[in-house]
Design a protein around this motif. Structure first.
Motif, mmCIF file in Angstrom:
data_model
loop_
_atom_site.group_PDB
_atom_site.id
_atom_site.type_symbol
_atom_site.label_atom_id
_atom_site.label_comp_id
_atom_site.label_asym_id
_atom_site.label_seq_id
_atom_site.Cartn_x
_atom_site.Cartn_y
_atom_site.Cartn_z
ATOM 1 N N GLU A 358 0.697 -0.940 -0.196
ATOM 2 C CA GLU A 358 0.149 0.331 0.195
ATOM 3 C C GLU A 358 1.141 0.868 0.217
ATOM 4 O O GLU A 358 1.810 1.474 -1.338
ATOM 5 N N SER A 359 0.971 2.525 1.495
ATOM 6 C CA SER A 359 1.290 3.670 1.144
ATOM 7 C C SER A 359 1.329 3.823 2.398
ATOM 8 O O SER A 359 2.824 4.656 2.503
ATOM 9 N N ASP A 360 1.825 2.511 2.895
ATOM 10 C CA ASP A 360 2.726 2.662 3.879
ATOM 11 C C ASP A 360 3.711 1.353 4.303
ATOM 12 O O ASP A 360 3.638 1.331 5.839
ATOM 13 N N ASN A 361 4.525 0.671 3.263
ATOM 14 C CA ASN A 361 5.809 0.413 3.381
ATOM 15 C C ASN A 361 5.438 -1.207 4.519
ATOM 16 O O ASN A 361 5.511 -1.698 5.343
ATOM 17 N N LEU A 362 3.932 -1.774 4.115
ATOM 18 C CA LEU A 362 3.604 -3.265 5.102
ATOM 19 C C LEU A 362 4.830 -4.036 4.677
ATOM 20 O O LEU A 362 4.309 -3.856 3.380
ATOM 21 N N CYS A 363 4.495 -4.846 5.450
ATOM 22 C CA CYS A 363 5.367 -5.600 5.264
ATOM 23 C C CYS A 363 4.912 -7.485 4.666
ATOM 24 O O CYS A 363 3.993 -7.479 5.437
ATOM 25 N N GLY A 364 5.511 -8.154 4.311
ATOM 26 C CA GLY A 364 4.728 -9.609 3.680
ATOM 27 C C GLY A 364 5.284 -10.248 4.353
ATOM 28 O O GLY A 364 6.076 -10.244 5.186
ATOM 29 N N LEU A 365 4.649 -11.683 4.460
ATOM 30 C CA LEU A 365 5.482 -13.162 4.760
ATOM 31 C C LEU A 365 6.614 -13.474 4.188
ATOM 32 O O LEU A 365 7.893 -14.242 5.537
ATOM 33 N N ARG A 366 6.449 -13.476 3.271
ATOM 34 C CA ARG A 366 7.355 -14.298 2.624
ATOM 35 C C ARG A 366 8.531 -13.564 2.060
ATOM 36 O O ARG A 366 8.657 -12.442 1.276
ATOM 37 N N TRP A 367 10.092 -13.804 2.721
ATOM 38 C CA TRP A 367 11.392 -12.568 2.622
ATOM 39 C C TRP A 367 11.488 -13.259 1.237
ATOM 40 O O TRP A 367 12.297 -11.992 0.652
ATOM 41 N N TYR A 368 11.561 -13.886 0.571
ATOM 42 C CA TYR A 368 11.790 -14.937 -0.317
ATOM 43 C C TYR A 368 11.462 -13.679 -1.992
ATOM 44 O O TYR A 368 12.029 -13.923 -3.237
ATOM 45 N N ASP A 369 10.210 -13.365 -1.595
ATOM 46 C CA ASP A 369 9.491 -12.657 -3.271
ATOM 47 C C ASP A 369 10.405 -11.181 -3.152
ATOM 48 O O ASP A 369 10.975 -10.875 -2.823
ATOM 49 N N ASP A 370 9.792 -11.060 -4.613
ATOM 50 C CA ASP A 370 10.480 -9.494 -5.570
ATOM 51 C C ASP A 370 9.307 -8.773 -5.111
ATOM 52 O O ASP A 370 9.694 -7.312 -5.287
ATOM 53 N N HIS A 371 8.279 -8.747 -3.880
ATOM 54 C CA HIS A 371 7.187 -8.034 -3.927
ATOM 55 C C HIS A 371 5.902 -7.959 -3.032
ATOM 56 O O HIS A 371 6.158 -8.950 -1.871
ATOM 57 N N TRP A 372 5.523 -6.998 -2.468
ATOM 58 C CA TRP A 372 4.759 -7.670 -0.679
ATOM 59 C C TRP A 372 3.477 -8.586 -1.446
ATOM 60 O O TRP A 372 2.874 -8.421 -2.566
#
Length: 461
Positions: A358-372
């Motif tokens: 989004e616009s808030d630097n939300l972080c995802g689960l899988r660090w090895y992905d190249d996107h949120w």
């Protein structure tokens, strides 16, 4: 737009979304402290927003459907503050961390004590000893952070169970709880790490003796293999701990590694050599297990739940703990630094890409992905902040964790824990035959599930 097909419109929309996502990716140079500090600020802002949004009826430190997660979040923030000098949320953390210690200052308040597990209480002990080691500001007129950590430890060793398996800490505290039959890695490994840290901070040899005892029991049980350094998630008292659940989690390895690093740093001579061997063994297995080669070998992954996208809110936090504890290991056991540094830097470079939600630097689960990947919440922000803090810890050219000599304000003073049970209805009435029967049914079910991966049923508490 009238001449475009739906497929073309959909492709344009995806391109726009990807462009917006890329615009919010963090800019991190892993060898530049200022850029890493700024990344931490960006990640912490939504983390604290999620924290306040999820406070139960506005109670400081009590989150909806969980309790310990707030304690581990405070631990994570304190570690970040200590190496960044960003004190934006220090007042909130100081107040809420002390507030949740309860009337008896033992993190076993009657509001929660009837459903807590040993691991829940233990995380608050890890938070408070982190406060002592980083010289986080004490609360005037209240016990020191070290005293609170010691109160947790002393209460927990009072639950050391000799009725089965030759000892060990149970997962759950009360016989009527589902999971009471389990003796698991996080409860025992966490207690081991807490004891080792208290030993180094206070220089009290009683903590050394207990740390040795917990390690020895762990390696004699199925939980810890002292040759391969494979750590099982749990074992069951129902069969006298004859076998273990082989489910793999990052934080289990992190607790034993952290405690071994503290014991290495505090001991001398043959004892130090013994602990160095254990640190090296745990590191090797940790790297092989949780840094998959298909993602380059330097990006941390909780391999049990991430590939199938089934991580619960507890498991979302785990990578952040291990990241910080790896950095602590690199500091306390200098011979490990060159092996650990690329793992932490590689993970942080990955985090920079996935914290683009989004616009808030939300972080995802899988660090090895190249996107949120769309995952959002306090837990994934906390894990990412742990990755930030781990790199900052290596970039900070200061001393290692403080002890009582360098932080005398945090000296230990005894707290009467009162057994920790005096306010609980469960403990103030005798256990009836019905209680025992109910506990037997629950523990049989738990024991049966343990062999097939009971860790999937981790509670959200």
């Amino acid at each position: 737009m009238l001449g475009l097909s739906w497929a073309q419109l959909w492709g344009a929309a995806l391109l726009l979304l990807n462009t917006q996502s890329a615009m919010t990716q963090l800019t991190i140079q892993v060898t530049d402290k200022d850029s890493v500090v700024k990344a931490g600020q960006a990640i912490a802002k939504p983390m604290m927003k999620f924290y306040h949004e999820n406070e139960t009826e506005g109670i400081p430190g009590k989150l909806t459907d969980t309790w310990y997660v707030a304690g581990s979040m405070f631990m994570t923030w304190i570690q970040y503050w200590s190496v960044s000098n960003v004190d934006t949320y220090n007042d909130v953390v100081q107040h809420d961390l002390m507030f949740q210690s309860g009337r008896d200052y033992n993190y076993f308040d009657s509001n929660y004590s009837q459903w807590l597990g040993n691991d829940d209480q233990m995380f608050w002990g890890l938070a408070t000893i982190t406060a002592s080691e980083t010289e986080f500001k004490e609360v005037s007129g209240k016990p020191s952070w070290t005293s609170l950590a010691a109160a947790v430890f002393n209460m927990q060793i009072g639950r050391w169970d000799m009725t089965s398996c030759g000892g060990g800490e149970r997962w759950q505290i009360w016989p009527i709880q589902n999971g009471y039959a389990m003796k698991n890695a996080i409860s025992n490994g966490g207690l081991f790490a807490l004891g080792a840290r208290l030993a180094r901070f206070t220089k009290n040899e009683t903590y050394v003796q207990w740390a040795d005892k917990i390690w020895d029991w762990s390696q004699e049980s199925p939980i810890l293999n002292n040759e391969t350094y494979f750590i099982c998630d749990s074992t069951s008292s129902l069969d006298n701990c004859a076998k273990g659940d082989h489910t793999q989690w990052t934080y289990n390895y992190g607790t034993y590694l952290l405690g071994a690093a503290y014991m290495y740093n505090y001991t001398k001579g043959d004892d130090r050599a013994k602990w160095e061997k254990r640190v090296d063994g745990l590191l090797e297995t940790t790297f092989k297990t949780f840094y998959p080669k298909q993602y380059g070998g330097n990006v941390l992954s909780d391999i049990t739940c991430e590939p199938v996208n089934k991580c619960d809110r507890n498991q979302l936090c785990f990578k952040g703990y291990l990241s910080m504890w790896l950095a602590t290991t690199a500091i306390l056991v200098p011979s490990t630094r060159d092996k650990i540094t690329p793992k932490l830097q590689g993970s942080l470079e990955a985090v920079a890409k996935i914290c683009s939600g989004e616009s808030d630097n939300l972080c995802g689960l899988r660090w090895y992905d190249d996107h949120w990947d769309g995952t959002k919440g306090l837990e994934v922000q906390m894990a990412a902040l742990g990755a930030v803090s781990s790199v900052l810890m290596l970039l900070s050219e200061g001393k290692g964790p403080s002890n009582v000599d360098s932080n005398p304000d945090a000296k230990e003073a005894p707290i009467d824990t009162g057994g920790g049970n005096k306010d609980s209805d469960i403990s103030t009435r005798p256990i009836t035959t019905g209680d025992k029967a109910g506990a037997w049914i629950l523990t049989v079910l738990t024991g049966g599930l343990a062999a097939g991966g009971v860790t999937w049923l981790l509670k959200a508490s």
